[in-house]
Design a protein around this motif. Structure first.
Motif, PDB file in Angstrom:
ATOM      1  N   ALA A 497      -1.580  -3.471   3.541  1.00 49.80           N
ATOM      2  CA  ALA A 497      -2.261  -2.435   2.630  1.00 49.80           C
ATOM      3  C   ALA A 497      -2.941  -3.069   1.535  1.00 49.80           C
ATOM      4  CB  ALA A 497      -0.386  -2.045   2.115  1.00 49.80           C
ATOM      5  N   VAL A 498      -3.795  -2.497   1.066  1.00 53.19           N
ATOM      6  CA  VAL A 498      -4.573  -2.550  -0.888  1.00 53.19           C
ATOM      7  C   VAL A 498      -4.397  -1.872  -1.275  1.00 53.19           C
ATOM      8  CG1 VAL A 498      -6.381  -3.726   0.692  1.00 53.19           C
ATOM      9  CG2 VAL A 498      -6.346  -1.180   0.310  1.00 53.19           C
ATOM     10  N   ALA A 499      -3.921  -2.478  -2.576  1.00 49.86           N
ATOM     11  CA  ALA A 499      -3.511  -1.149  -3.785  1.00 49.86           C
ATOM     12  C   ALA A 499      -4.818  -1.787  -4.829  1.00 49.86           C
ATOM     13  CB  ALA A 499      -2.640  -1.670  -3.825  1.00 49.86           C
ATOM     14  N   LEU A 548      -4.943  12.408   2.589  1.00 47.56           N
ATOM     15  CA  LEU A 548      -5.829  12.359   2.866  1.00 47.56           C
ATOM     16  C   LEU A 548      -6.328  11.027   3.972  1.00 47.56           C
ATOM     17  CD1 LEU A 548      -7.173  14.520   4.349  1.00 47.56           C
ATOM     18  CD2 LEU A 548      -9.050  13.344   2.646  1.00 47.56           C
ATOM     19  N   HIS A 549      -6.157  10.297   3.445  1.00 46.60           N
ATOM     20  CA  HIS A 549      -5.791   8.477   3.501  1.00 46.60           C
ATOM     21  C   HIS A 549      -4.152   8.030   3.892  1.00 46.60           C
ATOM     22  CE1 HIS A 549      -9.656   8.743   1.234  1.00 46.60           C
ATOM     23  NE2 HIS A 549     -10.043   7.646   1.557  1.00 46.60           N
ATOM     24  N   GLY A 550      -3.386   8.779   4.389  1.00 47.35           N
ATOM     25  CA  GLY A 550      -2.364   8.083   4.730  1.00 47.35           C
ATOM     26  C   GLY A 550      -1.861   7.530   3.611  1.00 47.35           C
ATOM     27  N   GLY A 551      -2.445   7.180   2.364  1.00 48.37           N
ATOM     28  CA  GLY A 551      -1.751   6.696   1.118  1.00 48.37           C
ATOM     29  C   GLY A 551      -0.843   7.052   0.335  1.00 48.37           C
ATOM     30  N   TRP A 552      -1.308   6.355  -0.809  1.00 46.43           N
ATOM     31  CA  TRP A 552      -0.233   6.229  -1.705  1.00 46.43           C
ATOM     32  C   TRP A 552      -0.912   7.082  -3.419  1.00 46.43           C
ATOM     33  CZ3 TRP A 552       4.472   2.489  -0.073  1.00 46.43           C
ATOM     34  CH2 TRP A 552       4.728   3.053   0.516  1.00 46.43           C
ATOM     35  N   LEU A 569      -3.270   2.313  -0.227  1.00 46.61           N
ATOM     36  CA  LEU A 569      -4.372   2.711   1.129  1.00 46.61           C
ATOM     37  C   LEU A 569      -3.931   1.562   2.246  1.00 46.61           C
ATOM     38  CD1 LEU A 569      -7.942   3.671  -0.746  1.00 46.61           C
ATOM     39  CD2 LEU A 569      -5.488   4.824  -0.410  1.00 46.61           C
ATOM     40  N   PRO A 570      -3.627   2.353   3.478  1.00 46.25           N
ATOM     41  CA  PRO A 570      -3.577   1.436   4.386  1.00 46.25           C
ATOM     42  C   PRO A 570      -4.795   0.582   5.062  1.00 46.25           C
ATOM     43  CG  PRO A 570      -3.850   3.693   5.069  1.00 46.25           C
ATOM     44  CD  PRO A 570      -3.548   3.420   3.718  1.00 46.25           C
ATOM     45  N   SER A 580       3.562  -1.538  -0.947  1.00 49.75           N
ATOM     46  CA  SER A 580       2.431  -1.923  -1.292  1.00 49.75           C
ATOM     47  C   SER A 580       2.684  -3.304  -2.327  1.00 49.75           C
ATOM     48  CB  SER A 580       2.834  -0.306  -3.150  1.00 49.75           C
ATOM     49  OG  SER A 580       1.736  -0.957  -3.821  1.00 49.75           O
ATOM     50  N   PRO A 581       0.895  -3.868  -2.659  1.00 47.35           N
ATOM     51  CA  PRO A 581       1.206  -5.647  -2.479  1.00 47.35           C
ATOM     52  C   PRO A 581       1.500  -5.278  -4.434  1.00 47.35           C
ATOM     53  CG  PRO A 581      -0.918  -4.551  -1.374  1.00 47.35           C
ATOM     54  CD  PRO A 581       0.363  -3.439  -1.667  1.00 47.35           C
ATOM     55  N   ILE A 582       0.936  -4.402  -4.845  1.00 48.19           N
ATOM     56  CA  ILE A 582       1.339  -4.110  -6.170  1.00 48.19           C
ATOM     57  C   ILE A 582       2.289  -3.613  -6.584  1.00 48.19           C
ATOM     58  CG2 ILE A 582       0.787  -3.452  -8.793  1.00 48.19           C
ATOM     59  CD1 ILE A 582      -1.763  -4.243  -7.728  1.00 48.19           C
ATOM     60  N   PRO A 583       3.307  -4.282  -7.549  1.00 46.53           N
ATOM     61  CA  PRO A 583       5.000  -3.383  -7.878  1.00 46.53           C
ATOM     62  C   PRO A 583       4.211  -2.101  -8.769  1.00 46.53           C
ATOM     63  CG  PRO A 583       4.975  -5.008  -9.529  1.00 46.53           C
ATOM     64  CD  PRO A 583       3.548  -5.322  -8.274  1.00 46.53           C
TER      65      PRO A 583
END
Length: 682
Positions: A497-499, A548-552, A569-570, A580-583
């Motif tokens: 994941a990237v955030a 749409l990206h499958g993300g949050w 995003l994945p 997620s990498p970031i809280p």
């Protein structure tokens, strides 16, 4: 070594300490094994070995437990079987007890009657032989009867002949065991061991005059050694023989027939009880099945209805309660199908109306735009009021065009026509473009946009246009609501994941607003003016782009503490997100600061408690300083805009310097260029 860890002390696990050899060494080893945490760690109920054993035992039971929880028919039948078994066992114990008591009572009465007759015959025979001139079996020769040596043997044989196999007779005297060759030796019938008579019964008979009875185990000797001991009833009484000496006469009644009768009753009851339990279980299974089958059918149809198969219905037969339930269920499904169809048709009409209106307004809007541009270019020839009206007309037309574009985009999402053009992109480039576009607005607001976490590539498969639109919306909103304070954009990558998180320190969000902020046309403050021409659909479109990206796309905020929006995003288009990498809640939130302050206070108190107390003598020996006025303490003012944990360095203002009158944060602008790298996160 991890932070906060300490080396073990001697005697604890990890250090070989000196130990005295002896018998208790093995027990000390077991104690260290438990205290060291190999079996039981940190005082927990079970260590790794115990947890492994529990898991090994629990694994084969999981299917049965799952079946027990999911099958109501099995639970009802099992409960019926258990209750039926309990009732049958209770009735069996009662019936067996009553039968046993009846058999023993009947046997006891018959034994008492038989023994009383024998005691009477023995007494009469002794009295008749002891009478003057009395003879027994007198013959023509006039020879006296048998002497007292054979009298007791004849008595036992005579009494035992009245019921061969039904009872046995034993005659004993106090000196029977020592005078085997005399007339007072034990006399028995049927090979019975005279030791079968209990000692307490003999003591009671020897001291009393009436008959006594007890239950005991009858054993056999001699030619009947192969005969098994059997329970019996023993009745005894003290009598006098022909010589006037006291002896004990016992009747031994075996309970073999009564035991066989009782075993027959037990077998019959067990067979009948088992048959009844199985029959009740089968009846319960059939009855519960009649109720559970329609319920299972309704559950299956409800699951299919939830998947969109609205034409499913239950099969209704009869007029009972289950049939009425099926009819009500079918009526509910039909009404639900009609309502959903109406709502779908209404939604389709609304989407078509929005799309048609948006398209139809394009042509007049283009004409109005051209006329407005002509008027706007000639505003210098107008009077001030007309010129200002021309400027307002151009601004509102820009906002109107943005609103039409957003409505068209929303209509595409509602119609399911939005397409994703994913390709590997570096989010750092997207963030730089977004910040470059938002810099003019940030300068007007007096804010500064800072970036953290851009040291390494942040690559993901995404649609660059949609991600840029989401981040632009988040950054512009943060600048608008930041009240002139810094806006922090943080990037992170971990696992799959990237955030990107956008943090502001403005008015924040009230409880419950973090979920409503993504609603269409929603505002935290309805009275707030849209100074940058916002349409109220930005966050709604942003959350649809994230999905749409499958993300949050998630929000966090606290009143007066600002807010943070996080886009996750994945890294690959087909990968599912697990974290997620970031809280979501930043480190400098009010709750985290209070927690850190409480931990620091606790640590300080612990340090103060560990300081040794100084003795009075040592304190008196210390030099006493002279009483001089203390110099005034200079307290440096801290810039309130640089909050702890925000990724910024807290810079103190020099004494005498005042903050700006407009309330904007100028301390960040005073940082020299060579110190700019200190702005990065911790």
């Amino acid at each position: 070594m991890a932070g906060g860890s300490a080396a073990p002390k001697p005697g604890e696990p990890g250090v070989r300490a000196e130990r005295a050899a002896g018998p208790g060494r093995a027990f000390q080893g077991y104690g260290r094994l438990f205290r060291g945490g190999r079996l039981l760690q940190d005082g927990s109920p079970g260590g790794p070995v115990l947890r492994l054993l529990v898991r090994w035992v629990r694994r084969p039971l999981l299917p049965a437990v799952r079946l027990w929880r999911r099958n109501i028919q099995l639970r009802v039948v099992a409960a019926t079987l258990l209750m039926s078994l309990g009732v049958v066992l209770l009735l069996g114990f009662v019936v067996i007890g009553q039968v046993r008591n009846g058999l023993l009572e009947a046997k006891e009465k018959a034994a008492q009657s038989q023994a009383a007759g024998g005691f009477t015959v023995a007494k009469e025979k002794a009295d008749a032989t002891a009478a003057p001139g009395g003879r027994e079996d007198g013959g023509a020769s006039g020879r006296p009867g048998r002497n007292s040596v054979n009298w007791r043997s004849d008595l036992v044989e005579q009494l035992a002949s009245g019921g061969p196999g039904a009872f046995n007779v034993v005659a004993l005297s106090p000196d029977s065991e020592d005078a085997a060759s005399t007339s007072r030796a034990p006399r028995v019938s049927g090979g019975v061991d005279f030791a079968s008579v209990p000692a307490d019964l003999r003591s009671a008979v020897a001291q009393g005059t009436g008959p006594f009875e007890t239950y005991a185990q009858i054993t056999y000797t001699g030619a009947t050694d192969d005969r098994e001991p059997e329970p019996g009833l023993i009745v005894g009484k003290r009598l006098n023989d022909v010589d006037g000496n006291a002896y004990e006469l016992y009747y031994l009644f075996p309970l073999t027939q009564e035991e066989q009768s009782l075993n027959l009753v037990k077998g019959t009851l067990a067979t009948a009880g088992l048959f009844v339990v199985v029959l009740l279980g089968a009846i319960a299974w059939l009855v519960v099945r009649q109720v559970v089958t329609p319920v299972r059918m309704a559950a299956g149809i409800a699951e299919r209805l939830s998947t969109g198969r609205l034409q499913e219905r239950m099969k209704v037969t009869g007029e009972d309660d289950i049939a009425r339930l099926g009819e009500a269920f079918n009526k509910m499904a039909q009404n639900l199908q009609l309502k959903i169809q109406q709502l779908e048709e209404l939604s389709r009409m609304q989407r078509r109306f929005v799309s048609d209106v948006s398209h139809e307004l394009r042509t007049p809007l283009t004409t109005v735009r051209m006329a407005a541009d002509v008027i706007h270019e000639a505003r210098a020839d107008f009077d001030p009021v007309t010129a200002r009206s021309a400027e307002l007309l151009g601004d509102q037309l820009d906002r109107f065009e943005s609103l039409l574009s957003d409505l068209l985009e929303i209509s595409r999402f509602d119609a399911g026509a939005a397409a994703l053009e994913a390709e590997p992109i570096d989010l750092r480039e997207v963030v730089r473009r977004v910040i470059g576009g938002a810099e003019p607005l940030a300068e007007r607001k007096g804010s500064r946009i800072r970036v953290l976490g851009d040291e390494q590539p942040v690559v993901a498969e995404a649609d660059a246009r949609r991600v840029e639109r989401v981040l632009r919306n988040l950054v512009v909103n943060a600048v608008e609501h930041g009240e002139g304070r810094d806006v922090v954009v943080r990037m992170g990558v971990a696992g799959g994941a990237v955030a990107v998180a956008v943090r502001d320190y403005g008015v924040g969000l009230k409880p419950g607003e973090a979920t409503r902020v993504f609603n269409r046309f929603w505002r935290a403050d309805p009275a707030r003016a849209r100074t940058t021409g916002g349409t109220g659909l930005g966050l709604s479109i942003a959350v649809e782009d994230a999905r749409l990206h499958g993300g949050w796309l998630q929000a966090w905020g606290e009143p007066g503490g600002g807010s943070q929006f996080r886009l996750t995003l994945p890294r690959t288009a087909d990968e599912a997100l697990r974290g997620s990498p970031i809280p979501l809640e930043p480190e400098d939130s009010r709750r985290n600061r209070e927690r850190v302050a409480a931990e620091d206070l606790k640590e300080s108190a612990h340090r103060l408690a560990s300081v040794p107390v100084q003795s009075r003598a040592d304190r008196s020996a210390l030099p006493v300083p002279s009483l001089m006025p203390a110099p005034p303490r200079t307290t440096a003012a801290v810039d309130p805009a640089a909050l702890p944990g925000s990724g910024a360095r807290v810079v103190a203002r020099p004494p005498g310097e005042r903050p700006a009158e407009d309330g904007s944060d100028d301390s960040a602008q005073q940082v020299p260029p060579e110190r700019e790298d200190t702005i990065r996160g911790r």
